[in-house]
Design a protein around this motif. Structure first.
Motif, PDB file in Angstrom:
ATOM      1  N   ALA A 108      44.103  34.002  37.714  1.00 32.02           N
ATOM      2  CA  ALA A 108      42.969  34.912  37.916  1.00 32.02           C
ATOM      3  C   ALA A 108      41.880  34.251  38.754  1.00 32.02           C
ATOM      4  CB  ALA A 108      42.422  35.329  36.555  1.00 32.02           C
ATOM      5  N   ALA A 109      40.853  35.030  39.042  1.00 32.71           N
ATOM      6  CA  ALA A 109      39.695  34.473  39.741  1.00 32.71           C
ATOM      7  C   ALA A 109      39.090  33.355  38.894  1.00 32.71           C
ATOM      8  CB  ALA A 109      38.662  35.560  39.992  1.00 32.71           C
ATOM      9  N   PRO A 110      38.597  32.285  39.498  1.00 32.88           N
ATOM     10  CA  PRO A 110      38.043  31.169  38.729  1.00 32.88           C
ATOM     11  C   PRO A 110      36.948  31.648  37.781  1.00 32.88           C
ATOM     12  CG  PRO A 110      38.276  30.564  41.033  1.00 32.88           C
ATOM     13  CD  PRO A 110      38.561  32.035  40.947  1.00 32.88           C
ATOM     14  N   PRO A 111      36.992  31.203  36.530  1.00 36.76           N
ATOM     15  CA  PRO A 111      35.965  31.640  35.570  1.00 36.76           C
ATOM     16  C   PRO A 111      34.598  31.075  35.945  1.00 36.76           C
ATOM     17  CG  PRO A 111      37.325  29.897  34.633  1.00 36.76           C
ATOM     18  CD  PRO A 111      37.965  30.278  35.925  1.00 36.76           C
ATOM     19  N   GLU A 112      33.572  31.757  35.502  1.00 33.09           N
ATOM     20  CA  GLU A 112      32.220  31.321  35.789  1.00 33.09           C
ATOM     21  C   GLU A 112      31.408  31.259  34.506  1.00 33.09           C
ATOM     22  OE1 GLU A 112      30.532  33.875  38.708  1.00 33.09           O
ATOM     23  OE2 GLU A 112      31.971  33.331  40.294  1.00 33.09           O
ATOM     24  N   GLY A 113      30.293  30.528  34.573  1.00 32.48           N
ATOM     25  CA  GLY A 113      29.371  30.475  33.456  1.00 32.48           C
ATOM     26  C   GLY A 113      29.992  29.963  32.182  1.00 32.48           C
ATOM     27  N   GLU A 114      29.755  30.671  31.083  1.00 34.68           N
ATOM     28  CA  GLU A 114      30.246  30.237  29.774  1.00 34.68           C
ATOM     29  C   GLU A 114      31.768  30.246  29.708  1.00 34.68           C
ATOM     30  OE1 GLU A 114      29.809  31.539  25.073  1.00 34.68           O
ATOM     31  OE2 GLU A 114      28.372  32.283  26.569  1.00 34.68           O
ATOM     32  N   ALA A 115      32.382  31.209  30.399  1.00 30.41           N
ATOM     33  CA  ALA A 115      33.851  31.274  30.400  1.00 30.41           C
ATOM     34  C   ALA A 115      34.444  30.029  31.056  1.00 30.41           C
ATOM     35  CB  ALA A 115      34.316  32.526  31.142  1.00 30.41           C
ATOM     36  N   ARG A 116      33.802  29.554  32.111  1.00 33.38           N
ATOM     37  CA  ARG A 116      34.294  28.340  32.767  1.00 33.38           C
ATOM     38  C   ARG A 116      34.142  27.138  31.840  1.00 33.38           C
ATOM     39  NH1 ARG A 116      31.575  27.100  38.342  1.00 33.38           N
ATOM     40  NH2 ARG A 116      29.746  26.947  36.977  1.00 33.38           N
ATOM     41  N   SER A 117      33.012  27.042  31.178  1.00 32.97           N
ATOM     42  CA  SER A 117      32.784  25.929  30.249  1.00 32.97           C
ATOM     43  C   SER A 117      33.800  25.961  29.116  1.00 32.97           C
ATOM     44  CB  SER A 117      31.359  25.996  29.699  1.00 32.97           C
ATOM     45  OG  SER A 117      31.126  24.930  28.795  1.00 32.97           O
ATOM     46  N   ASP A 118      34.073  27.150  28.595  1.00 27.41           N
ATOM     47  CA  ASP A 118      35.062  27.275  27.520  1.00 27.41           C
ATOM     48  C   ASP A 118      36.451  26.863  28.003  1.00 27.41           C
ATOM     49  OD1 ASP A 118      33.088  28.201  25.865  1.00 27.41           O
ATOM     50  OD2 ASP A 118      33.656  30.323  26.037  1.00 27.41           O
ATOM     51  N   PHE A 119      36.789  27.223  29.252  1.00 29.14           N
ATOM     52  CA  PHE A 119      38.088  26.858  29.817  1.00 29.14           C
ATOM     53  C   PHE A 119      38.221  25.351  29.923  1.00 29.14           C
ATOM     54  CE2 PHE A 119      40.536  26.154  33.884  1.00 29.14           C
ATOM     55  CZ  PHE A 119      41.795  26.341  33.304  1.00 29.14           C
ATOM     56  N   TYR A 120      37.192  24.693  30.445  1.00 28.53           N
ATOM     57  CA  TYR A 120      37.235  23.241  30.568  1.00 28.53           C
ATOM     58  C   TYR A 120      37.329  22.573  29.190  1.00 28.53           C
ATOM     59  CZ  TYR A 120      35.800  23.891  35.459  1.00 28.53           C
ATOM     60  OH  TYR A 120      35.741  24.265  36.778  1.00 28.53           O
ATOM     61  N   ASP A 121      36.615  23.114  28.218  1.00 26.07           N
ATOM     62  CA  ASP A 121      36.693  22.567  26.856  1.00 26.07           C
ATOM     63  C   ASP A 121      38.113  22.684  26.300  1.00 26.07           C
ATOM     64  OD1 ASP A 121      34.011  21.905  26.855  1.00 26.07           O
ATOM     65  OD2 ASP A 121      33.370  23.705  25.763  1.00 26.07           O
TER      66      ASP A 121
END
Length: 561
Positions: A359-372
């Motif tokens: 999918a499109a790269p996540p942003e904001g909190e979703a991106r942080s959650d993905f990295y976690d």
């Protein structure tokens, strides 16, 4: 920590002999190096239900060929210098070789006994060469092989396993002295990366307990010597021509030794997995020789599925291996929970993780959650995961370097002190396995051949030929890459009794288990004839004594159904 296998009863008598490192890609960034290696270069070693191993710790075809020379096992000749041997051959009308090919001695035959799988077996070892020829009959290569055959066994019923490694550019010493041969190179139990202290010892887990073994070095590796080095690349160093050369060598040996009717199996490691598929096809189409089974250890089944720099699936396939290595390093992995951990890791990698990458790269909190989430599953530092944007490139120095230790691509639980903890270009970052302890297989093979097999030559045994690797042509005609999976699907459909055994190590980041499983799951015909087996260890899982024993047990069952 693993321990060497117990020393079996092992005696031998001898007769008189008869007549790289990968080019990692990388930019000059000292820390978070983003350059990536060619996938092929990283392979230099290079039932369908999951079974946990329970182990811890210019040549269209080679139309003419023949042994060179081909003495009968029962009539050993007196050894002679290579010059007089080849002068004599020329006078008799036999082949005469020059340069490096002339330095290979006559075949050597020795007789031994060993204790394998609890049984005392008398066997004969034959170290020698086969001559490959072009369509005009001119020799193109002298191919080195070592064959072990059980004495007094029925030649039409005793299985034969034909071995080759991968690379391209790797010789068979890895499988020969690492897994299946009657002797193995054992690394210190307390320091498995100490190749300097490795010792040869009898191998109680030798596959000789179930089958006769023929180890064949590809032209340009080991002691297999092209007769015209200037044209070796166009003659041998392509996927299809390589397969044709191996097919002819196998047909030659089987014909010369009366084994055309014996059950026959191919065994390949790393790129040898792709090679095994292509050789099986070449044997069928060019030599009318059908195989009963294929054994693939840490196989490269499709090069695109290993390209973590460009392929999303390849990036997902690495995740389960990273997670299993992280659990092992934290001492959280046990024989009892390994299967469930691996299943959960695979489900995450091919589910939420792959979906996010697509999918499109996540942003904001979703991106942080993905990295976690990626950090939790891989055990990698959070800042590294963020720098990689969640798409882990396992060969990058900053991914492999943690807390002053540098971890191996080939076994993500093995590490050495990082010689460049401040960061370095990927091309200068050594691998603890490929550049370190496994190099000992080369000198061990040279010693073993001279002292045990009575095969002596001034030529060095070429364990990893980087020139072969650099020259390799993966194209298939106008296609940019050979795709072996359609070939495997055809083989399984055309041969309804063909069986496939795939072995992977939990911690292999080069040819990860997940890629083998995904490929097997896509096969529409013969899916129930593909067995997936996974063991504690990495790419060369057999360097761990317990895994070597488990692999041998499972392969013996496969070879003698």
């Amino acid at each position: 920590m693993t321990h060497p296998a117990p020393t079996p009863e092992h005696a031998s008598t001898r007769t008189t002999p008869q007549a790289p490192r990968p080019a990692w890609g990388g930019t000059a960034r000292p820390r978070s190096v983003r350059g990536r290696p060619l996938v092929a270069a990283a392979l230099l070693l290079c039932g369908t239900a999951l079974q946990v191993g329970g182990a811890w710790g210019g040549l269209a075809r080679q139309a003419w060929a023949g042994p060179s020379p081909a003495p009968l096992p029962t009539a050993p000749s007196t050894p002679s210098a290579s010059t007089s041997q080849h002068d004599s051959a020329a006078k008799s009308g036999a082949d005469s070789f020059t340069d490096a090919a002339a330095l290979l001695p006559a075949d050597a035959i020795t007789h031994h006994t060993g204790q394998f799988d609890g049984h005392k077996i008398a066997y004969t070892a034959h170290a020698g060469t086969l001559t490959l020829r072009d369509d005009s009959g001119k020799p193109t290569a002298r191919v080195f092989y070592t064959a072990y055959t059980q004495d007094d066994a029925a030649p039409d019923r005793r299985p034969v396993a034909y071995f080759f490694n991968g690379g391209p550019g790797a010789a068979t010493a890895y499988l020969h002295l690492g897994a299946a041969g009657p002797e193995i190179l054992a690394f210190p139990a307390g320091n498995p990366v100490d190749g300097a202290s490795a010792k040869l010892q009898p191998n109680a887990d030798s596959w000789l307990a179930a089958a006769d073994l023929v180890f064949i070095d590809a032209p340009g590796t080991g002691w297999s010597t092209p007769t015209d080095p200037a044209h070796a690349a166009e003659t041998f160093y392509t996927v299809k021509k390589d397969a044709s050369a191996f097919a002819k060598a196998i047909q030659l040996w089987a014909s010369a030794n009366g084994r055309l009717e014996a059950p026959r199996y191919l065994v390949g490691e790393s790129y040898g997995g792709l090679r095994a598929i292509e050789v099986a096809d070449a044997l069928a189409q060019e030599q009318n020789f059908l195989v009963n089974g294929i054994v693939m250890i840490s196989p490269a089944l499709d090069m695109t599925l290993l390209d973590t720099a460009n392929d999303t699936l390849a990036q997902a396939f690495v995740l389960p291996s990273l997670e299993m290595a992280s659990l092992a390093l934290q001492h959280k992995l046990t024989p009892e929970n390994a299967a469930s951990h691996l299943e959960n890791a695979y489900a995450y990698a091919l589910g939420p993780y792959a979906s996010t990458l697509i999918a499109a790269p996540p942003e904001g909190e979703a991106r942080s959650d993905f990295y976690d989430s990626v950090t939790a599953h891989t055990g990698l530092p959070r800042d590294v995961v963020e720098r990689e944007r969640g798409r882990i490139q396992p060969e990058a120095h900053d991914v492999r370097s943690r807390a002053g230790r540098l971890y191996s691509l080939y076994d993500a639980t093995l590490s050495i002190a990082d010689p460049f903890p401040e960061g370095v270009d990927n091309s200068a970052s050594p691998d603890p396995a490929l550049d370190g302890f496994t190099r000992a297989y080369g000198s061990a093979m040279q010693h073993y051949a001279a002292t045990t097999l009575n095969f002596r030559t001034p030529l060095s045994y070429d364990l990893l030929n980087l020139k072969v690797n650099a020259a390799w042509d993966y194209r298939n005609g106008q296609e940019p890459l050979v795709r072996p999976i359609p070939t495997l699907r055809r083989l399984l459909a055309l041969n309804p009794t063909l069986r496939v055994f795939i072995a992977n190590g939990y911690y292999d980041l080069v040819c990860p288990y997940a890629s083998s499983r995904w490929v097997a799951e896509q096969v529409p015909v013969g899916r129930n004839r593909i067995g997936l087996h996974v063991y504690a260890g990495g790419h060369m899982l057999y360097t761990r004594a317990d895994s070597r024993t488990a692999l041998s047990r499972d392969v013996r069952a496969f070879l003698t159904p």
